[in-house]
Design a protein around this motif. Sequence first.
Motif, PDB file in Angstrom:
ATOM      1  N   GLY A 183       0.813  -1.224   0.000  1.00  0.00           N
ATOM      2  CA  GLY A 183       0.000   0.000   0.000  1.00  0.00           C
ATOM      3  C   GLY A 183       0.842   1.267   0.000  1.00  0.00           C
ATOM      4  O   GLY A 183       0.481   2.236   0.655  1.00  0.00           O
ATOM      5  N   GLY A 184       1.956   1.250  -0.700  1.00  0.00           N
ATOM      6  CA  GLY A 184       2.775   2.458  -0.812  1.00  0.00           C
ATOM      7  C   GLY A 184       3.813   2.601   0.287  1.00  0.00           C
ATOM      8  O   GLY A 184       4.691   3.463   0.203  1.00  0.00           O
ATOM      9  N   TYR A 185       3.754   1.783   1.322  1.00  0.00           N
ATOM     10  CA  TYR A 185       4.774   1.857   2.381  1.00  0.00           C
ATOM     11  C   TYR A 185       6.012   1.078   1.960  1.00  0.00           C
ATOM     12  O   TYR A 185       5.935   0.161   1.141  1.00  0.00           O
ATOM     13  CB  TYR A 185       4.229   1.279   3.689  1.00  0.00           C
ATOM     14  CG  TYR A 185       3.197   2.169   4.324  1.00  0.00           C
ATOM     15  CD1 TYR A 185       3.595   3.266   5.084  1.00  0.00           C
ATOM     16  CD2 TYR A 185       1.843   1.921   4.158  1.00  0.00           C
ATOM     17  CE1 TYR A 185       2.642   4.093   5.663  1.00  0.00           C
ATOM     18  CE2 TYR A 185       0.899   2.752   4.733  1.00  0.00           C
ATOM     19  CZ  TYR A 185       1.305   3.833   5.481  1.00  0.00           C
ATOM     20  OH  TYR A 185       0.377   4.662   6.059  1.00  0.00           O
ATOM     21  N   LEU A 193       5.737  -1.335   8.528  1.00  0.00           N
ATOM     22  CA  LEU A 193       5.307   0.056   8.724  1.00  0.00           C
ATOM     23  C   LEU A 193       3.829   0.190   8.356  1.00  0.00           C
ATOM     24  O   LEU A 193       3.050   0.819   9.087  1.00  0.00           O
ATOM     25  CB  LEU A 193       6.165   1.004   7.880  1.00  0.00           C
ATOM     26  CG  LEU A 193       5.839   2.479   8.045  1.00  0.00           C
ATOM     27  CD1 LEU A 193       5.971   2.928   9.498  1.00  0.00           C
ATOM     28  CD2 LEU A 193       6.732   3.351   7.162  1.00  0.00           C
ATOM     29  N   LYS A 194       3.442  -0.442   7.260  1.00  0.00           N
ATOM     30  CA  LYS A 194       2.026  -0.376   6.863  1.00  0.00           C
ATOM     31  C   LYS A 194       1.144  -0.921   7.995  1.00  0.00           C
ATOM     32  O   LYS A 194       0.116  -0.326   8.347  1.00  0.00           O
ATOM     33  CB  LYS A 194       1.819  -1.207   5.598  1.00  0.00           C
ATOM     34  CG  LYS A 194       0.372  -1.343   5.192  1.00  0.00           C
ATOM     35  CD  LYS A 194       0.245  -2.166   3.928  1.00  0.00           C
ATOM     36  CE  LYS A 194      -1.214  -2.381   3.580  1.00  0.00           C
ATOM     37  NZ  LYS A 194      -1.634  -3.760   3.780  1.00  0.00           N
ATOM     38  N   GLU A 195       1.586  -2.005   8.578  1.00  0.00           N
ATOM     39  CA  GLU A 195       0.759  -2.656   9.602  1.00  0.00           C
ATOM     40  C   GLU A 195       0.704  -1.838  10.895  1.00  0.00           C
ATOM     41  O   GLU A 195      -0.306  -1.810  11.579  1.00  0.00           O
ATOM     42  CB  GLU A 195       1.262  -4.098   9.801  1.00  0.00           C
ATOM     43  CG  GLU A 195       0.875  -4.939   8.577  1.00  0.00           C
ATOM     44  CD  GLU A 195       1.727  -6.175   8.310  1.00  0.00           C
ATOM     45  OE1 GLU A 195       2.589  -6.493   9.145  1.00  0.00           O
ATOM     46  OE2 GLU A 195       1.515  -6.809   7.255  1.00  0.00           O
ATOM     47  N   ILE A 196       1.823  -1.149  11.187  1.00  0.00           N
ATOM     48  CA  ILE A 196       1.800  -0.246  12.356  1.00  0.00           C
ATOM     49  C   ILE A 196       0.809   0.896  12.089  1.00  0.00           C
ATOM     50  O   ILE A 196       0.006   1.264  12.950  1.00  0.00           O
ATOM     51  CB  ILE A 196       3.214   0.325  12.628  1.00  0.00           C
ATOM     52  CG1 ILE A 196       4.163  -0.785  13.094  1.00  0.00           C
ATOM     53  CG2 ILE A 196       3.155   1.448  13.658  1.00  0.00           C
ATOM     54  CD1 ILE A 196       5.629  -0.357  13.213  1.00  0.00           C
ATOM     55  N   MET A 197       0.868   1.427  10.866  1.00  0.00           N
ATOM     56  CA  MET A 197       0.038   2.580  10.554  1.00  0.00           C
ATOM     57  C   MET A 197      -1.446   2.220  10.447  1.00  0.00           C
ATOM     58  O   MET A 197      -2.308   3.092  10.545  1.00  0.00           O
ATOM     59  CB  MET A 197       0.523   3.234   9.243  1.00  0.00           C
ATOM     60  CG  MET A 197       1.958   3.719   9.300  1.00  0.00           C
ATOM     61  SD  MET A 197       2.272   4.895  10.616  1.00  0.00           S
ATOM     62  CE  MET A 197       1.754   6.406   9.843  1.00  0.00           C
ATOM     63  N   GLU A 198      -1.731   0.950  10.223  1.00  0.00           N
ATOM     64  CA  GLU A 198      -3.135   0.516  10.105  1.00  0.00           C
ATOM     65  C   GLU A 198      -3.830   0.393  11.464  1.00  0.00           C
ATOM     66  O   GLU A 198      -5.031   0.099  11.533  1.00  0.00           O
ATOM     67  CB  GLU A 198      -3.191  -0.877   9.461  1.00  0.00           C
ATOM     68  CG  GLU A 198      -3.151  -0.868   7.954  1.00  0.00           C
ATOM     69  CD  GLU A 198      -2.994  -2.275   7.383  1.00  0.00           C
ATOM     70  OE1 GLU A 198      -2.863  -2.388   6.166  1.00  0.00           O
ATOM     71  OE2 GLU A 198      -2.982  -3.263   8.143  1.00  0.00           O
ATOM     72  N   GLN A 199      -3.076   0.562  12.540  1.00  0.00           N
ATOM     73  CA  GLN A 199      -3.612   0.157  13.846  1.00  0.00           C
ATOM     74  C   GLN A 199      -4.859   0.907  14.333  1.00  0.00           C
ATOM     75  O   GLN A 199      -5.689   0.301  15.011  1.00  0.00           O
ATOM     76  CB  GLN A 199      -2.494   0.155  14.894  1.00  0.00           C
ATOM     77  CG  GLN A 199      -1.509  -0.970  14.583  1.00  0.00           C
ATOM     78  CD  GLN A 199      -0.353  -1.087  15.555  1.00  0.00           C
ATOM     79  OE1 GLN A 199      -0.221  -2.068  16.257  1.00  0.00           O
ATOM     80  NE2 GLN A 199       0.492  -0.082  15.592  1.00  0.00           N
ATOM     81  N   PRO A 200      -5.042   2.183  13.965  1.00  0.00           N
ATOM     82  CA  PRO A 200      -6.326   2.784  14.373  1.00  0.00           C
ATOM     83  C   PRO A 200      -7.513   1.989  13.804  1.00  0.00           C
ATOM     84  O   PRO A 200      -8.480   1.718  14.520  1.00  0.00           O
ATOM     85  CB  PRO A 200      -6.249   4.200  13.786  1.00  0.00           C
ATOM     86  CG  PRO A 200      -4.785   4.488  13.715  1.00  0.00           C
ATOM     87  CD  PRO A 200      -4.128   3.169  13.367  1.00  0.00           C
TER      88      PRO A 200
END
Length: 614
Positions: free
Chosen positions: A251-253, A258-265
């Motif tokens: 997804g661009g990460y 990092l993508k999975e960390i950013m998905e956490q919300p």
Amino acid sequence: MCGIVGYVGPRQAGPIILRGLQSLEYRGYDSAGIAVLDGPGELAIRKSVGKVRELTSFLSNGAPSGTTGLGHTRWATHGKVALTNAHPHMDCRGELAVVHNGIVENYLELKKSLLERGHTFASETDSEVIPHLIEEGLAQGKSFEDAFAPLVDRLHGAHAIVALWKKAPGKLLAMRRGNAGGLIVGLGQSEALVASDLPALVPLARRVCFLEDREIAVLTPAEVKVITPLGRVVPKRFDPVSTDAAWADKGGYKHFMLKEIMEQPQTVGSALRGRVDFEAGEVRLEGFPLSREQVLDLRRVLLIGCGTSLHAAMVGRRLIETFAGVPAEAESSSEFRYRNPTIDAHTLVVAIAQSGETADTLAAMDEVRQKGGRLVAICNAEGSQATRLAEATFSMRAGPEIGVASTKTFLASLTILALLGLQLGQGREALGRQLLQESLGHLASAPYLLGQVIADLGPYQRMARRFCHYEHFLYLGRGIHHPIALEGALKLKEISYIHAEGYPAGEMKHGPIALIDDKMPVVAIAPRDELYPKMLNNIEEVKARGGTVIAVGTQGDQELAAKTDHLLIVPASPPIIAPLLVTPALQLLAYYIGVQKGCDVDQPRNLAKSVTVE
Ligand code: M6R
């Protein structure tokens, strides 16, 4: 560990198997290999050391031609990482190709007798005994199926095996014994597939079925027949395959992690969805198997898991004791079954496993069932073995987690554990209406607050540049943040190969304080909670001995800022959601240190996403 894929049908098998192996690489990635059968003629085997991309580039001028094939990506157990130890393995005549996941616990004995009977071995692996055992059956004039079936009993341990025989083109045999990471068979358009996990089947399979213990699948382009070791046909239901199992992208990460960390919300939001009736102020975990009386009769809750899931269990223990007022313990699945644990119908066991295939956790779950305990699972993998052993599963709903280091599945587990604590508290009438309502409100605010933690990545990047050359870190936390300190240290170890220890801050003076100097940064988790003054004392103790402190603290905390060298800020929050906000800060610190050091953060050395061996 280890990924297996097999194909039989009208298409070229090589590219399908390579694509399947790529999607299974999270299970192991120290070497890979394929075998392809071109009609009854040539059985071609190609292997390479390293990741699947090494094999793909080795075959860039074309994979061997043929429409029946199998492949394997390895996580070494027996035998070093080397071309000779990569799968597939062959028999003496080079007519059979076999891929294997599991450990042949009696391989020394089997190998010794095979050597005495004149077989020659090319590898140091336990797996290589398998093609030689099949070879012996074939030499006695048995059919492929009859030579393969006795493996179910002759091999000790847990196994997933797929084999092809040069003289049976258009056929693959697959077998599952015990919990060795599962084996799924799929049916497409005049083609059949088998693999360790759904993503390897999804592009072609329309319907799938999971092999159970001691089942053998005979795959041909026309059908998949499942039989017992004695050849009796087992009726199986093939279900439509879920598109959720499709391969995820970055997804661009730069990295999945990092993508999975950013998905956490979104992860936390999705773990809450449909499980809370905010108007009625009630938690309703789907399929919760205990009646009201049984909840009132509970004497103990035991939470089990490994690695990151064990850390989630340790947080869950505190949440359940706080909200439900029932004694709760957390224990490593790998230790649990070896101490003859006392379990009865008044014990609720909560097994946590993102993969649902961790051998230690599955074995512990088996033990709970045998002893008559109540058993629920928190799991991210639909249809996995853990979900089938438990009376009910609360799905993490985190979507595919591809980074080998668990991130978003940890937060999903914490969210579900908070709900479980509240639901038990509700059922046991241990929780006042107001506290329940407030706690639900706090949980609902977590996705928004989490968004603030990950909004600015600059501080983590700067901290990583400053600290990536250190060789040791100490992580300190108290109360509910003790397991979070353990998790922060685990993340750093896994992806940056820096030695890190997590410790309850109050224990520091009982030993680890001897280590404090300017070469070992201390990460202190110090949000403004009831243990904050104690954490400040611990920080002072570190500073007094020349240590460097990186604190994770509450926004606007000037007192903490004045006492520490570096501060990572999280929003003010009540204890029920504080771990959800502190953890991403530690994940990001570890991630950027790993990146700064040039490590392969998505696939760290020696690790695998599903640990299917004990
Ligand atoms: O699939 P599970 O949650 O059972 O996995 C348990 C551990 O193997 C896992 O958490 C491991 O420690 C991760 N690499 C942690 O990042």
